[in-house]
Design an enzyme around this catalytic site. Structure first.
Site, PDB file in Angstrom:
ATOM      1  N   TRP A  29       0.901  -1.086   0.077  1.00  0.00           N
ATOM      2  CA  TRP A  29      -0.028  -0.152   0.083  1.00  0.00           C
ATOM      3  C   TRP A  29       0.992   1.181  -0.129  1.00  0.00           C
ATOM      4  O   TRP A  29       1.689   1.292   0.849  1.00  0.00           O
ATOM      5  CB  TRP A  29      -0.911  -0.115   1.346  1.00  0.00           C
ATOM      6  CG  TRP A  29      -1.797   1.104   1.273  1.00  0.00           C
ATOM      7  CD1 TRP A  29      -2.617   1.864   0.437  1.00  0.00           C
ATOM      8  CD2 TRP A  29      -1.990   2.015   2.680  1.00  0.00           C
ATOM      9  NE1 TRP A  29      -3.036   2.699   1.047  1.00  0.00           N
ATOM     10  CE2 TRP A  29      -2.850   2.946   2.130  1.00  0.00           C
ATOM     11  CE3 TRP A  29      -1.345   1.945   3.825  1.00  0.00           C
ATOM     12  CZ2 TRP A  29      -3.174   3.944   3.247  1.00  0.00           C
ATOM     13  CZ3 TRP A  29      -1.778   3.026   4.759  1.00  0.00           C
ATOM     14  CH2 TRP A  29      -2.717   3.854   4.597  1.00  0.00           C
ATOM     15  N   ASP A  53       0.458  -8.721  -1.649  1.00  0.00           N
ATOM     16  CA  ASP A  53      -0.669  -8.250  -1.522  1.00  0.00           C
ATOM     17  C   ASP A  53      -0.931  -6.858  -2.224  1.00  0.00           C
ATOM     18  O   ASP A  53      -0.297  -6.009  -1.814  1.00  0.00           O
ATOM     19  CB  ASP A  53      -1.227  -8.043   0.081  1.00  0.00           C
ATOM     20  CG  ASP A  53      -2.470  -7.033   0.030  1.00  0.00           C
ATOM     21  OD1 ASP A  53      -3.587  -8.175   0.078  1.00  0.00           O
ATOM     22  OD2 ASP A  53      -2.459  -6.157  -0.043  1.00  0.00           O
ATOM     23  N   TYR A  58      -4.249   0.776  -5.358  1.00  0.00           N
ATOM     24  CA  TYR A  58      -2.575   1.116  -5.147  1.00  0.00           C
ATOM     25  C   TYR A  58      -2.244   1.599  -6.454  1.00  0.00           C
ATOM     26  O   TYR A  58      -1.018   2.327  -6.246  1.00  0.00           O
ATOM     27  CB  TYR A  58      -2.109  -0.020  -4.404  1.00  0.00           C
ATOM     28  CG  TYR A  58      -2.618  -0.642  -3.432  1.00  0.00           C
ATOM     29  CD1 TYR A  58      -3.486  -0.123  -2.359  1.00  0.00           C
ATOM     30  CD2 TYR A  58      -1.940  -1.837  -2.858  1.00  0.00           C
ATOM     31  CE1 TYR A  58      -3.829  -0.648  -1.537  1.00  0.00           C
ATOM     32  CE2 TYR A  58      -2.473  -2.605  -1.764  1.00  0.00           C
ATOM     33  CZ  TYR A  58      -3.254  -1.876  -0.952  1.00  0.00           C
ATOM     34  OH  TYR A  58      -3.846  -2.400   0.261  1.00  0.00           O
ATOM     35  N   LYS A  83      -7.412  -6.461  -5.135  1.00  0.00           N
ATOM     36  CA  LYS A  83      -8.731  -6.096  -4.502  1.00  0.00           C
ATOM     37  C   LYS A  83      -9.485  -5.314  -5.530  1.00  0.00           C
ATOM     38  O   LYS A  83      -8.981  -4.310  -6.125  1.00  0.00           O
ATOM     39  CB  LYS A  83      -8.485  -5.061  -3.253  1.00  0.00           C
ATOM     40  CG  LYS A  83      -7.604  -5.715  -2.286  1.00  0.00           C
ATOM     41  CD  LYS A  83      -7.359  -5.191  -1.034  1.00  0.00           C
ATOM     42  CE  LYS A  83      -6.278  -5.466  -0.169  1.00  0.00           C
ATOM     43  NZ  LYS A  83      -4.844  -5.020  -0.889  1.00  0.00           N
ATOM     44  N   HIS A 114     -12.553  -4.311  -1.870  1.00  0.00           N
ATOM     45  CA  HIS A 114     -11.554  -3.633  -1.006  1.00  0.00           C
ATOM     46  C   HIS A 114     -12.348  -2.881   0.158  1.00  0.00           C
ATOM     47  O   HIS A 114     -11.751  -2.747   1.297  1.00  0.00           O
ATOM     48  CB  HIS A 114     -10.887  -2.433  -1.649  1.00  0.00           C
ATOM     49  CG  HIS A 114      -9.613  -1.634  -1.359  1.00  0.00           C
ATOM     50  ND1 HIS A 114      -8.497  -1.440  -1.972  1.00  0.00           N
ATOM     51  CD2 HIS A 114      -9.083  -2.029  -0.087  1.00  0.00           C
ATOM     52  CE1 HIS A 114      -7.415  -1.438  -1.612  1.00  0.00           C
ATOM     53  NE2 HIS A 114      -7.578  -1.514  -0.216  1.00  0.00           N
ATOM     54  N   SER A 142     -12.566  -6.946   2.482  1.00  0.00           N
ATOM     55  CA  SER A 142     -11.684  -6.266   3.379  1.00  0.00           C
ATOM     56  C   SER A 142     -12.454  -5.143   3.929  1.00  0.00           C
ATOM     57  O   SER A 142     -13.362  -4.492   3.410  1.00  0.00           O
ATOM     58  CB  SER A 142     -10.439  -5.852   2.539  1.00  0.00           C
ATOM     59  OG  SER A 142      -9.762  -4.832   3.315  1.00  0.00           O
ATOM     60  N   PRO A 192       0.036  -4.344  10.406  1.00  0.00           N
ATOM     61  CA  PRO A 192       0.148  -5.091  11.504  1.00  0.00           C
ATOM     62  C   PRO A 192       1.299  -4.321  12.332  1.00  0.00           C
ATOM     63  O   PRO A 192       1.457  -4.539  13.759  1.00  0.00           O
ATOM     64  CB  PRO A 192       0.896  -6.487  11.064  1.00  0.00           C
ATOM     65  CG  PRO A 192       1.323  -6.089   9.928  1.00  0.00           C
ATOM     66  CD  PRO A 192       0.597  -5.191   9.167  1.00  0.00           C
ATOM     67  N   GLU A 242      13.828  -8.855   7.864  1.00  0.00           N
ATOM     68  CA  GLU A 242      13.587  -9.006   9.197  1.00  0.00           C
ATOM     69  C   GLU A 242      12.325  -9.374   9.556  1.00  0.00           C
ATOM     70  O   GLU A 242      12.151 -10.207  10.234  1.00  0.00           O
ATOM     71  CB  GLU A 242      13.851  -7.615   9.827  1.00  0.00           C
ATOM     72  CG  GLU A 242      13.627  -7.352  11.333  1.00  0.00           C
ATOM     73  CD  GLU A 242      13.499  -5.812  11.750  1.00  0.00           C
ATOM     74  OE1 GLU A 242      14.370  -5.055  11.260  1.00  0.00           O
ATOM     75  OE2 GLU A 242      12.881  -5.702  12.585  1.00  0.00           O
TER      76      GLU A 242
HETATM   77  P1  A2P Z   1       9.497   1.238   5.014  1.00  0.00           P
HETATM   78  O1  A2P Z   1       8.594   0.853   4.013  1.00  0.00           O
HETATM   79  O2  A2P Z   1      10.021   2.616   4.533  1.00  0.00           O
HETATM   80  O3  A2P Z   1      10.524   0.255   5.422  1.00  0.00           O
HETATM   81  P2  A2P Z   1       2.478  -1.509   8.295  1.00  0.00           P
HETATM   82  O4  A2P Z   1       3.016  -2.918   7.682  1.00  0.00           O
HETATM   83  O5  A2P Z   1       1.905  -1.749   9.542  1.00  0.00           O
HETATM   84  O6  A2P Z   1       1.669  -0.783   7.445  1.00  0.00           O
HETATM   85  O7  A2P Z   1       3.882  -0.744   8.475  1.00  0.00           O
HETATM   86  C1  A2P Z   1       4.622  -0.486   7.480  1.00  0.00           C
HETATM   87  C2  A2P Z   1       5.854   0.835   8.020  1.00  0.00           C
HETATM   88  O8  A2P Z   1       6.712   0.353   8.951  1.00  0.00           O
HETATM   89  C3  A2P Z   1       6.538   1.470   6.866  1.00  0.00           C
HETATM   90  O9  A2P Z   1       6.430   2.792   7.021  1.00  0.00           O
HETATM   91  C4  A2P Z   1       7.564   0.916   6.862  1.00  0.00           C
HETATM   92  O10 A2P Z   1       8.503   1.575   6.491  1.00  0.00           O
HETATM   93  C5  A2P Z   1       7.993   0.422   8.227  1.00  0.00           C
HETATM   94  N1  A2P Z   1       8.835  -0.673   8.418  1.00  0.00           N
HETATM   95  C6  A2P Z   1       8.123  -1.999   8.037  1.00  0.00           C
HETATM   96  N2  A2P Z   1       9.112  -3.045   8.575  1.00  0.00           N
HETATM   97  C7  A2P Z   1       9.920  -2.166   9.517  1.00  0.00           C
HETATM   98  C8  A2P Z   1      10.763  -2.717  10.333  1.00  0.00           C
HETATM   99  N3  A2P Z   1      11.073  -4.295  10.440  1.00  0.00           N
HETATM  100  N4  A2P Z   1      11.595  -1.825  11.143  1.00  0.00           N
HETATM  101  C9  A2P Z   1      11.233  -0.773  11.202  1.00  0.00           C
HETATM  102  N5  A2P Z   1      10.151   0.039  10.264  1.00  0.00           N
HETATM  103  C10 A2P Z   1       9.579  -1.052   9.622  1.00  0.00           C
END
Ligand code: A2P
Length: 278
Positions: A29, A53, A58, A83, A114, A142, A192, A242
């Protein structure tokens, strides 16, 4: 295998329609069509993700298609969700055909409404038709609340296989999760990590230190231990890597209880605190 069962490799769950869906996927997204999106999807596929996804809204389905082709991973090994954009009451079948052209695939694995714009039921016959025509293998919804889900199940021929909703310890929609589980609807957690906001939470940080994991891994593992599927979003290779390291540790009952207590929705059965559509 029955609804909710986890496959032998621990990486997928069985949907009520019998198809399997990877527990971990990449969310994209707000990632614009182009190199950033192609790279993120390519890295995810290289790092072992098997679910991507996307959505018509998007505007990045073409990049997903490009990355799929570039990756060399066989099409049948990757689960692709898109979606239906319900904004202007269009036809889900015609819109699915356009999505398939943009993605460069014959079928998506999952096609979701969606959000319930204009009510929860009007688009469902078109979604069922898309499935009958083989444009989508599974169909779902969704941003549907428990009540909206009930309406679509009552009106339809087949029930949604999935409800994708905003879900995290701070948005622990307990009543919605229970309603979905009762109806054999798998819940996919979007945002999440709270779109990144929950990573700095003190409780999350404390549990991360205690378990020797990162805050992102703790938040994602919490979802897994509530039987959710997850689609964290990132465009950074090291974060994408990660976020995939969540299958080799467990949170204790005490950790889970502390995270559960972060809920600010009061255990709601709604999908969102505030609707952005009418
Ligand atoms: P980026 O895309 O710049 O890596 P969610 O999945 O809840 O929507 O969260 C997405 C946000 O969290 C994005 O801004 C993403 O930034 C950041 N993000 C995703 N994974 C990590 C991580 N392991 N550590 C820190 N920030 C993360």
């Amino acid at each position: 295998m029955t609804f909710g069962a986890v496959t032998a490799d621990g990486r997928a769950r069985v949907l009520a329609d019998g198809h399997q869906m990877p527990i971990l996927g990449l969310g994209i997204w707000q990632v614009p069509d182009g190199a950033e999106c192609v790279n993120a999807v390519r890295w995810a596929l290289d790092l072992g993700y098997r679910h991507i996804d996307t959505a018509q809204a998007y505007g990045n389905e073409e990049s997903v298609g490009q990355a799929l082709r570039d990756s060399g991973v066989p099409r049948q090994e990757v689960f692709v969700t898109t979606k239906f954009y319900p904004g202007r009451r269009k036809d889900p079948v015609a819109e699915a055909e356009k999505s398939l052209r943009r993605l460069g695939v014959d079928q998506v694995d999952l096609y979701l409404i969606h959000w319930p714009a204009g009510g929860p039921t009007w688009a469902w016959p078109g979604m069922e038709r898309a499935r009958e025509l083989g444009l989508a293998r599974s169909i779902g919804v969704s941003n549907f609340s428990a009540g909206e889900l009930e309406d679509v199940i009552a009106a339809g021929t087949i029930p949604p296989a999935v409800n994708q909703v905003q879900f995290s310890p701070r948005e622990y929609r307990r009543a919605l999760l229970e309603a979905c589980q009762q109806q054999k609807v798998a819940v996919v957690a979007y945002s999440p990590l709270g779109t990144g906001r929950h990573l700095a939470d003190k409780t999350v940080d404390r549990i991360a230190r205690r378990t020797g994991r990162t805050p992102a891994q703790v938040l994602l593992r919490w979802c897994l231990q509530h039987d959710l599927l997850v689609i964290p979003k990132s465009t950074h290779r090291e974060r994408i890597a990660e976020n995939a390291q969540i299958f080799d540790f467990a949170l204790s009952g005490e950790d889970m209880a502390e995270l559960d207590a972060l809920d600010r929705t009061n255990g709601t059965d709604r999908a969102l605190e505030r609707k952005w559509w009418r």
